[in-house]
Design an enzyme around this catalytic site. Structure first.
Site, PDB file in Angstrom:
ATOM      1  N   ASP B  36      29.447   0.891 -27.071  1.00 42.81           N
ATOM      2  CA  ASP B  36      28.736   2.037 -26.500  1.00 42.81           C
ATOM      3  C   ASP B  36      27.309   1.687 -26.079  1.00 42.81           C
ATOM      4  O   ASP B  36      26.667   2.469 -25.387  1.00 42.81           O
ATOM      5  CB  ASP B  36      28.719   3.201 -27.498  1.00 42.81           C
ATOM      6  CG  ASP B  36      30.117   3.782 -27.713  1.00 42.81           C
ATOM      7  OD1 ASP B  36      31.089   3.164 -27.238  1.00 42.81           O
ATOM      8  OD2 ASP B  36      30.240   4.839 -28.356  1.00 42.81           O
ATOM      9  N   ASP B 289      16.430  15.983  21.514  1.00 43.41           N
ATOM     10  CA  ASP B 289      17.209  14.813  21.108  1.00 43.41           C
ATOM     11  C   ASP B 289      18.157  15.144  19.959  1.00 43.41           C
ATOM     12  O   ASP B 289      19.060  14.387  19.658  1.00 43.41           O
ATOM     13  CB  ASP B 289      16.269  13.674  20.689  1.00 43.41           C
ATOM     14  CG  ASP B 289      15.474  14.031  19.460  1.00 43.41           C
ATOM     15  OD1 ASP B 289      14.545  14.847  19.567  1.00 43.41           O
ATOM     16  OD2 ASP B 289      15.820  13.524  18.369  1.00 43.41           O
ATOM     17  N   GLY B 424      25.657   5.809  14.201  1.00 42.67           N
ATOM     18  CA  GLY B 424      26.983   5.916  14.785  1.00 42.67           C
ATOM     19  C   GLY B 424      26.893   5.956  16.302  1.00 42.67           C
ATOM     20  O   GLY B 424      27.631   5.269  17.012  1.00 42.67           O
ATOM     21  N   LEU B 425      25.931   6.720  16.789  1.00 48.58           N
ATOM     22  CA  LEU B 425      25.727   6.850  18.226  1.00 48.58           C
ATOM     23  C   LEU B 425      25.347   5.494  18.820  1.00 48.58           C
ATOM     24  O   LEU B 425      25.857   5.076  19.857  1.00 48.58           O
ATOM     25  CB  LEU B 425      24.594   7.858  18.452  1.00 48.58           C
ATOM     26  CG  LEU B 425      24.584   8.585  19.778  1.00 48.58           C
ATOM     27  CD1 LEU B 425      25.814   9.468  19.880  1.00 48.58           C
ATOM     28  CD2 LEU B 425      23.319   9.455  19.863  1.00 48.58           C
TER      29      LEU B 425
END
Ligand code: SF4
Ligand code: SF4
Lengths: 451, 561
Positions: B36, B289, B424-425
């Site tokens: 533990d 934007d 991603g863009l």
């Protein structure tokens, strides 16, 4: 079959030992439990699944030790015991059968299932060996079911591997009594290291070599009186005992860390198979020379530096031997969770005379000794590393030594580099810690040091 | 028994350790086996703490069980007191010791230590980490205020604040290992200072036992993290008649509401609200934007507090569409269900990681706001992700100042959430030039992390770790031409990163024509999964066996964006 590997294997040995000073202590430990072995064992045996029967703590331990969430659905899981299991509302064995059924229907690719006992399952006396027998009847031959204990009350850290391998020993096929001698390497090694050793053994002319554990649970090595075994890891007391009981003969040797250890380890096999010095040199000269060259780069960085080991994986004594003899380091203290004098005899014999070995040390007292000694490098667990760094000590995480390929000639340089890196880093880092970050805890909090 | 692969929360004693570690002079003696002790590294490694966790583990072994584990516990308490000299001590049992029934409370009391000793009863087989943290904080506060509570009960009503004195409050709930707690308390303290409110005590993070004894000196309490503080603030309300500010200031709207609530509770002039430096988020969300953010489909999962906050930010402040929310915090399931009802989605209340993965795979959101667990799921499914909640990882303790709360927190959240979408863009734009020799389609999108390409060969060697699509998954996520694995290496001190194979084919009998497959590749990868899935569903529903370019566009027309 549940294997209860003892925390402190009995002393008693026939091998010659140049006795270092061994001190035995009792007290609080800061070492993982045997469940941790699942992390590398499940990587090694690629069709095995490890089902811990335990608590949320056990699940959390493995998850934390595994570096969390790297696998989508890993080949380990925990059957978490709940209040209803304890209160007897649910029959624990029926529950376990249900969970295993659920698991194996999800994972038809699994060929070997380990039921892994934990502290809670042991304290409530849940008989996992019985459960394994019952489930084995049900799922064999699609999937074998075995059991062992990885509990923290029975095992420490690397003993989990010992217990798992010991559980597999009875399933190993028997070797015909008349078959020629064969070599068995015992203890999980990285695949790349295995392949290197395989090539060296082939060059030595030892044809029949097997590794245990195997990469697939169905490729079990046969074993019998003709088997000569070399331990690749220093924590396999119970496995070795069971293999010996089945007729295997253990070849005594230091562990294959560094040039010296690897040569002696391979040498033990060569001697057992009647291979002459010339043949041995022919097969090992090139890698040995390469290893020596790789080592030479780090020796100046390590020589004469002092090192202190907290107990962790059982690798401490062979590592200390390597660092003292091949890197010229000064050993302050070698902490080991427990000492298997017989398996450790050769490594201990090669340690500088009088080296202090502490067995099962009390962690707080050991920290006091470490602070007093102020070694150049401390090998310790992750719970201690950052706090000691913050005190200005140089540290090396011990756990990395278990997860990284370090055995054999080709890894000797890598192994030395692991110890050289903290020095390297220290030398590079010119940036100063702000005063607030280096002040002792007491000064910052105004209270007594609470560490 | 519950089959568990990954857990969102540890056992309740880990919650107790988070309280002890957060404080400066409290020590915890935990009756527990040696394994533990792993809990220490959560703090020293993940949070990079420079001190040992203030916990003594008794580390009893099997051979002690027949003998005297009680004596082991008592000597551990004695030694810990002597060595660490804490101002207060917590004592309790972990799951294993709970079964031994050694009675840590009685054993510790018998020692007559000269400090407050607070026994903890944390039922390991029923409860979890956050509950344990909450319970520990509550017990500790009660124990350290025992004297004042009785005095107060006889003293009657709370005295009025003297005119001309600044109001003061306590910030309650931040712990060790909390998601951005370190920076949140700085930000909220600054915000309160601007309003003219002093902070009496922040607890448990950074507090001493003596600080807890001063809690009643404040005019009111702020419950920053209800998972940890709710039980305690309720007791303080009842006992000391301290009112509570309950709005959690995450997001612009919530921070505005928080300010209004503080002004009301503290009896301040509403005009002071103008002294707070506003967030840039409202303008940034309106800037042209940001048009591409509008209507992005997001899935939200985490602890209840952060999920509730994230849902409000996502809908009102970013213009996203929430397609699913859920939490692992059962204690606050009702609140999450209510919100889900308002959003018209079904709430997922679950601790089952595989269930969460299946839901995300099914919903195919464009952004996942989750924990580190969801981050890994999203990576595998090639969906962008931002982390909003514990459980935490080392990267959730950034070197820079990165609060979630207050207006600066809203700025941080804006940047953090749009990052994966922007990347991603960007990847898509790069993809448009993939014919050029500099670009290779097999290169890993940068926002999915580095170092991934080199692991593909490992993946091939390790078929055992291929992702098995959860049985609960209603539809195949990918067919035979699966995307390359999208798992990047985590910096793990323990294991070499292990890659994961893409979801395995689940036996779809539909075939993609080569041109259709080509066409699909032209679709930005972050919506490609959805397009593939929709097209296959469209084809299945119409009994089309071969998907052509026409089928692809028919499906697109059918489903819309
Ligand atoms: S020490 Fe025992 S209870 Fe703790 S994680 Fe290990 S097996 Fe589980
Ligand atoms: S990245 Fe992995 S190893 Fe590092 S803190 Fe997170 S879980 Fe632990």
């Amino acid at each position: 079959m549940t294997v209860h590997a003892p925390i402190s294997p009995v002393a008693g040995c026939s091998d010659p030992v140049r006795e270092p000073a061994v001190v035995r202590q009792r007290g609080q430990h800061a070492v993982f439990c045997g469940l941790t072995g699942i992390i590398w064992m499940h990587r090694k045996i690629q069709d095995a699944f490890f089902l811990v029967v335990g608590s949320r703590t056990c699940a959390h331990l493995i998850q934390s030790a595994a570096g969390v969430m790297i696998f989508a659905e890993p080949r380990f899981a925990t059957a978490i015991i709940e209040e209803r299991d304890l209160a007897g509302i649910a029959d624990a064995h029926e529950e376990l059968d249900r969970v295993v059924g659920q698991l194996l229907s999800r994972r038809p690719d699994i060929r070997l299932l380990f039921l892994v006992g934990s502290c809670p399952s042991e304290v409530i006396k849940l008989d996992l060996s019985r459960a394994a027998q019952r489930l084995d009847k049900r799922f064999n031959p699609d999937c074998r079911v075995l059991s062992y204990s990885g509990s923290g009350i029975e095992t420490t850290f690397t003993q989990g591997e010992d217990a798992a391998l010991a559980a597999m020993v009875p399933s190993l096929p028997a070797k015909a009594a008349t078959s020629p001698a064969s070599l068995l390497i015992v203890g999980a090694l990285a695949d790349v290291v295995e392949d290197q050793f395989r090539r060296i053994f082939a060059d030595l002319g030892i044809g029949d070599v097997a590794f245990f554990p195997p990469r697939r649970s169905t490729e079990l090595p046969a074993i019998g009186p003709g088997t000569r075994m070399l331990l690749a890891q220093p924590f396999l007391a119970e496995t070795a005992r069971l293999l010996e009981a089945r007729g295997a003969e253990r070849l005594a040797a230091p562990f294959p860390l560094g040039v010296e250890g690897t040569s002696a380890w391979l040498g033990a096999a060569a001697a057992a198979f009647g291979i002459g010095q010339a043949a041995f040199d022919a097969a090992t000269a090139a890698p040995r020379e390469r290893a020596a060259r790789a080592m030479a780069r780090y020796r100046p960085e390590l020589a004469d530096k002092s090192i202190f080991f907290f107990p962790d994986s059982q690798l401490e004594a062979p590592l200390a031997r390597f660092l003292a003899n091949e890197a010229g380091m000064r050993i302050v203290e070698v902490g080991v969770p427990y000492l298997h004098r017989q398996h450790m005899a050769h490594d201990m014999g090669l340690l500088p005379a009088g080296t202090l070995i502490t067995e099962g040390a009390d962690v707080d007292q050991q920290i006091d000794r470490c602070r007093a000694a102020r070694p150049d490098l401390v090998v310790c667990g992750l719970g201690l590393a950052n706090p000691l760094e913050a005190e200005g000590l140089n540290t090396k995480w011990s756990i990395e030594l278990v997860f990284t390929p370090i055995q054999g000639y080709e890894q000797a340089g890598d192994l030395a580099e692991l110890f050289a890196r903290p020095f390297n880093r220290k030398q590079r880092l010119g940036v100063q810690l702000p005063a607030s970050a280096t002040a002792p805890a007491a000064a910052r909090t105004g209270g007594a040091p609470c560490n | 028994m519950q089959l568990t692969v990954w857990t969102y929360e540890g056992p309740p004693h880990v919650g107790a350790i988070r309280i002890a570690t957060a404080m400066t002079d409290v020590h915890y003696v935990l009756h527990a086996p040696q394994g533990d002790t792993y809990a220490d590294l959560l703090f020293t490694m993940i949070e990079r703490r420079d001190r040992r966790t203030p916990v003594t583990y008794t580390t009893f072994q099997a051979r002690d069980l027949g003998g005297d584990t009680a004596e082991i516990f008592q000597s551990a308490c004695r030694d810990a007191h002597q060595r660490f000299q804490p101002a207060a001590m917590l004592v309790g049992a972990s799951c294993t010791a709970e079964l031994l029934q050694d009675n840590p409370a009685g054993l510790a009391a018998a020692l007559n230590l000269p400090i407050p000793v607070v026994p903890l009863e944390l039922p390991s087989y029923q409860k979890k980490e956050n509950w344990g943290a909450s319970e520990t904080f509550y017990r500790l506060v009660r124990a350290l205020l025992a004297g004042r509570a009785t005095a107060h009960a006889t003293a009657g009503a709370r005295s009025e604040r003297a005119p001309g004195t600044r109001p003061s409050c306590n910030l309650l709930g931040p712990t060790a290992l909390g998601f951005r707690h370190r920076d949140d308390i700085t930000e909220v303290t600054r915000l309160l200072a601007a309003l003219g409110v002093d902070v009496n005590v922040v607890a448990p993070l950074g507090a001493s036992a003596a600080d807890l004894a001063r809690l009643p000196d404040a005019d009111f309490n702020i419950s920053l993290y209800p998972e940890i503080a709710d039980v305690t603030v309720r007791w303080l309300e009842r006992t000391f008649r301290q009112p509570t500010v309950r709005t959690v200031p995450i997001g612009v709207g919530a921070t505005t509401d928080f300010i209004a609530e503080v002004i009301r509770v503290a009896g301040l002039d509403p005009a002071v609200a103008e002294r707070v430096i506003p967030s840039r988020l409202p303008w940034y969300s309106r800037s042209v934007d940001s048009t591409y953010l509008t209507g992005k489909r997001v899935f939200i999962f985490g602890d209840a507090t952060h999920v509730l906050a994230a849902a409000r930010i996502a809908t009102e402040e970013m213009g996203f569409t929430v397609v699913g929310i859920g939490t692992y915090t059962r204690e606050f399931a009702r609140e999450v269900r209510e919100l889900a009802g308002k959003l018209g989605v079904e709430a997922l209340i679950s601790e089952d990681y595989l269930e969460v993965e299946a839901r995300i795979a099914e919903l195919q959101p464009e952004l996942v706001l989750g924990t580190q667990m969801e981050r890994h799921i999203a990576k595998r499914l090639r969906i962008g992700c931002a982390v909003i909640s514990a459980p935490v990882h080392v990267q959730d303790f950034p070197a820079r100042y990165a609060p979630q709360m207050g207006f600066e927190g809203a700025n941080v959240i804006f940047d953090t959430w749009i990052h994966p979408l922007m990347m991603g863009l960007e990847e898509h734009l790069i993809g448009m030039f993939r014919g050029d020799f500099e670009f290779s389609d097999s290169a890993t999108p940068s926002h999915l992390g580095a170092g991934h390409g080199s692991h593909q060969n490992h993946a091939a060697e390790q078929p055992g770790d291929a992702v098995v699509v959860p049985a609960a998954l209603p539809e195949p996520v990918a067919t035979t031409t699966a995307e390359p694995p999208a798992v990047a290496a985590e910096p793990s001190p323990f294991v070499q990163p292990v890659p994961v194979m893409p979801p395995a084919a689940t036996g779809a009998s539909i075939i993609w024509a080569a041109e259709a497959e080509q066409e699909l590749r032209k679709i930005p990868f972050f919506v490609r999964g959805k397009a593939r899935r929709n097209t296959e569903r469209f084809a299945t529903e119409r009994g089309v066996g071969l998907i052509t370019v026409d089928t692809l566009y028919d499906a697109k027309a059918h489903f819309g964006r």
